[in-house]
Every structure is written in structure tokens, then in C-alpha cells.
Design a protein around this motif. Structure first.
Motif, PDB file in Angstrom:
ATOM      1  N   TRP A 156       3.909   3.590  -1.985  1.00 18.34           N
ATOM      2  CA  TRP A 156       4.048   2.143  -2.032  1.00 18.34           C
ATOM      3  C   TRP A 156       2.782   1.483  -1.532  1.00 18.34           C
ATOM      4  CZ3 TRP A 156       5.797   5.074   1.944  1.00 18.34           C
ATOM      5  CH2 TRP A 156       5.510   4.653   3.239  1.00 18.34           C
ATOM      6  N   THR A 202      14.296   5.591   4.878  1.00 20.55           N
ATOM      7  CA  THR A 202      15.694   5.415   4.461  1.00 20.55           C
ATOM      8  C   THR A 202      15.902   5.909   3.032  1.00 20.55           C
ATOM      9  OG1 THR A 202      15.910   3.522   5.935  1.00 20.55           O
ATOM     10  CG2 THR A 202      17.531   3.716   4.172  1.00 20.55           C
ATOM     11  N   HIS A 203      14.980   5.585   2.133  1.00 16.03           N
ATOM     12  CA  HIS A 203      15.094   6.068   0.743  1.00 16.03           C
ATOM     13  C   HIS A 203      14.979   7.591   0.677  1.00 16.03           C
ATOM     14  CE1 HIS A 203      15.504   2.266  -1.210  1.00 16.03           C
ATOM     15  NE2 HIS A 203      14.337   1.806  -0.758  1.00 16.03           N
ATOM     16  N   ILE A 242      11.690   1.629   5.537  1.00 12.07           N
ATOM     17  CA  ILE A 242      12.415   1.579   4.266  1.00 12.07           C
ATOM     18  C   ILE A 242      12.180   2.859   3.479  1.00 12.07           C
ATOM     19  CG2 ILE A 242      12.526   0.388   2.041  1.00 12.07           C
ATOM     20  CD1 ILE A 242      11.932  -2.218   3.609  1.00 12.07           C
ATOM     21  N   SER A 279      12.738  -1.414  -6.306  1.00  8.09           N
ATOM     22  CA  SER A 279      13.133  -2.756  -5.883  1.00  8.09           C
ATOM     23  C   SER A 279      12.990  -2.958  -4.371  1.00  8.09           C
ATOM     24  CB  SER A 279      14.576  -3.050  -6.306  1.00  8.09           C
ATOM     25  OG  SER A 279      15.475  -2.200  -5.627  1.00  8.09           O
ATOM     26  N   GLY A 280      12.974  -1.878  -3.583  1.00  8.63           N
ATOM     27  CA  GLY A 280      12.927  -1.995  -2.133  1.00  8.63           C
ATOM     28  C   GLY A 280      11.543  -1.945  -1.525  1.00  8.63           C
ATOM     29  N   LEU A 281      10.572  -1.388  -2.235  1.00 11.12           N
ATOM     30  CA  LEU A 281       9.203  -1.270  -1.728  1.00 11.12           C
ATOM     31  C   LEU A 281       8.251  -1.920  -2.721  1.00 11.12           C
ATOM     32  CD1 LEU A 281       9.263   2.452  -0.565  1.00 11.12           C
ATOM     33  CD2 LEU A 281       9.113   0.456   0.906  1.00 11.12           C
ATOM     34  N   ARG A 334      16.166   1.941  -6.888  1.00 10.81           N
ATOM     35  CA  ARG A 334      16.269   1.359  -5.546  1.00 10.81           C
ATOM     36  C   ARG A 334      14.914   1.365  -4.842  1.00 10.81           C
ATOM     37  NH1 ARG A 334      21.121   4.331  -5.583  1.00 10.81           N
ATOM     38  NH2 ARG A 334      20.200   5.944  -4.301  1.00 10.81           N
ATOM     39  N   ILE A 335      14.132   2.418  -5.033  1.00 10.61           N
ATOM     40  CA  ILE A 335      12.796   2.468  -4.427  1.00 10.61           C
ATOM     41  C   ILE A 335      11.897   1.391  -5.029  1.00 10.61           C
ATOM     42  CG2 ILE A 335      10.683   3.843  -4.239  1.00 10.61           C
ATOM     43  CD1 ILE A 335      12.512   6.302  -3.992  1.00 10.61           C
TER      44      ILE A 335
END
Length: 184
Positions: free
Chosen positions: A160, A62-63, A59, A123-125, A120-121
Motif C-alpha cells: 500500500w 488486520t487484513h 489495517i 478498499s481499506g488501504l 477489502r484490501i
């Protein structure tokens, strides 16, 4: 005459054996089997934890790629240094005010890109933090102290925690870091 009785052992094919010996063998085999099963269970748990960590790393990659692509899409802002974290802020225009071809300047678009990318980072990690800065030593820094020296190339740094750790990400805590030098 006195009769002396001796204990009699059973005789099988010329060898003596004691009653219950097969039961002891079965219990020892069961003990060995159960220890093996505990080892397999431990291996399974560790494999699942490593899989989760690898997924979070994917992830982050991808970010990072998303960050590189947003800089490539707005090359004028990139060459002017607007994707350096010191030029962008959390009070950037939101996606609702600055999207597509609605008259945003390159700097407004860079600020918007940076703010939405960081959201987005986050919320994604788990406890995810992303930053873009100029740095000559990209593989250093911590979440609270990025160690960006303002020299060298643009660097994307993402920090993260593992999903099973606490949700905060302080400078003294253990964390994962992914850093990439950007050359659009």
C-alpha cells in the motif's frame, strides 16, 4: 566661557544603562519564543503523519489476520494449494453466489475468499494490493512483481501507499509492504 554639554546617561544604583535596552531584550525573547513554536508545530505535523502511517500498518495486519483465518477455515483447499495466488483469479465467484452452506466446493470457496479479501484490501488501504503465494523469500517483491518463486511456505504479501501519496501503485514507486509466512 564656553559650556560643554555632555550627554547624560541615567544612573541607577551606580550602573549606567541606555534607554531602549529592555525593548531589544523583549524582541530577542520574542524571536526565540517564535522559533520554539515553529519547532513544536513541525513536531506536531510529523507526529500526525507517523500516526497515519501506523494506522495503515495496523489495517494491513488486520487484513493479514483475515487471510490466515480464511485459510484455516478451509483447510482442505489450503493443503491442496488453492490459496496460492496462481490458482485464484479475479473472476472468482462473488459472495452472492458462494456464501455459507449453499453447496460451494472447497475450491469455489477458496476463490471466493481470495476475491473478497482482495476487494477489502483495495478498499481499506490506499492503492492496496494483497496476494497469497508460495515463496521461500517472503520479504521481497514489489506490487507489479511479487517475486513469488513457488517454493517454501504460503506467504501473505500486502502492499500500500501512504494516504497522502497518489492513488496508483506502480513497481517503481515507494510503497509499504507487510509479509507474513502462513502456517495454519
Amino acid at each position: 566661557m564656553q559650556v560643554v554639554r555632555r550627554r547624560q546617561s541615567r544612573r541607577y544604583s551606580g550602573h549606567f544603562y541606555s534607554a531602549g535596552y529592555n525593548l531589544v531584550e523583549a524582541l530577542v525573547a520574542l524571536l526565540v519564543l517564535s522559533l520554539g513554536m515553529v519547532g513544536v508545530a513541525s513536531l506536531l505535523v510529523n507526529g500526525m503523519a507517523a500516526s497515519g502511517t501506523a494506522n495503515l500498518g495496523s489495517i494491513a495486519v488486520t487484513h493479514t489476520q483475515t487471510g490466515v483465518e480464511m485459510m484455516r477455515a478451509n483447510l482442505q483447499a489450503y493443503t491442496s494449494g488453492w490459496y496460492d495466488g496462481s490458482n485464484t483469479s479475479s473472476s472468482a465467484p462473488t459472495a452472492a453466489t458462494c456464501t455459507g452452506n449453499n453447496g460451494c466446493t472447497t475450491t469455489e470457496q477458496a476463490s471466493n475468499d481470495f476475491a473478497s479479501w482482495r476487494e477489502r484490501i483495495a478498499s481499506g488501504l490506499p492503492a492496496g494490493v494483497g496476494f497469497i503465494c508460495m515463496d521461500s523469500t517472503p520479504d521481497d517483491g514489489q506490487p507489479g512483481s511479487l517475486a513469488c518463486d513457488g517454493n517454501g511456505s504460503n506467504v501473505i504479501k500486502i502492499f500500500w501507499r501512504n494516504a497522502r501519496d497518489t492513488e496508483s501503485l506502480d513497481a517503481g514507486d515507494s510503497f509499504h509492504r507487510y509479509a507474513v509466512v502462513v502456517s495454519p
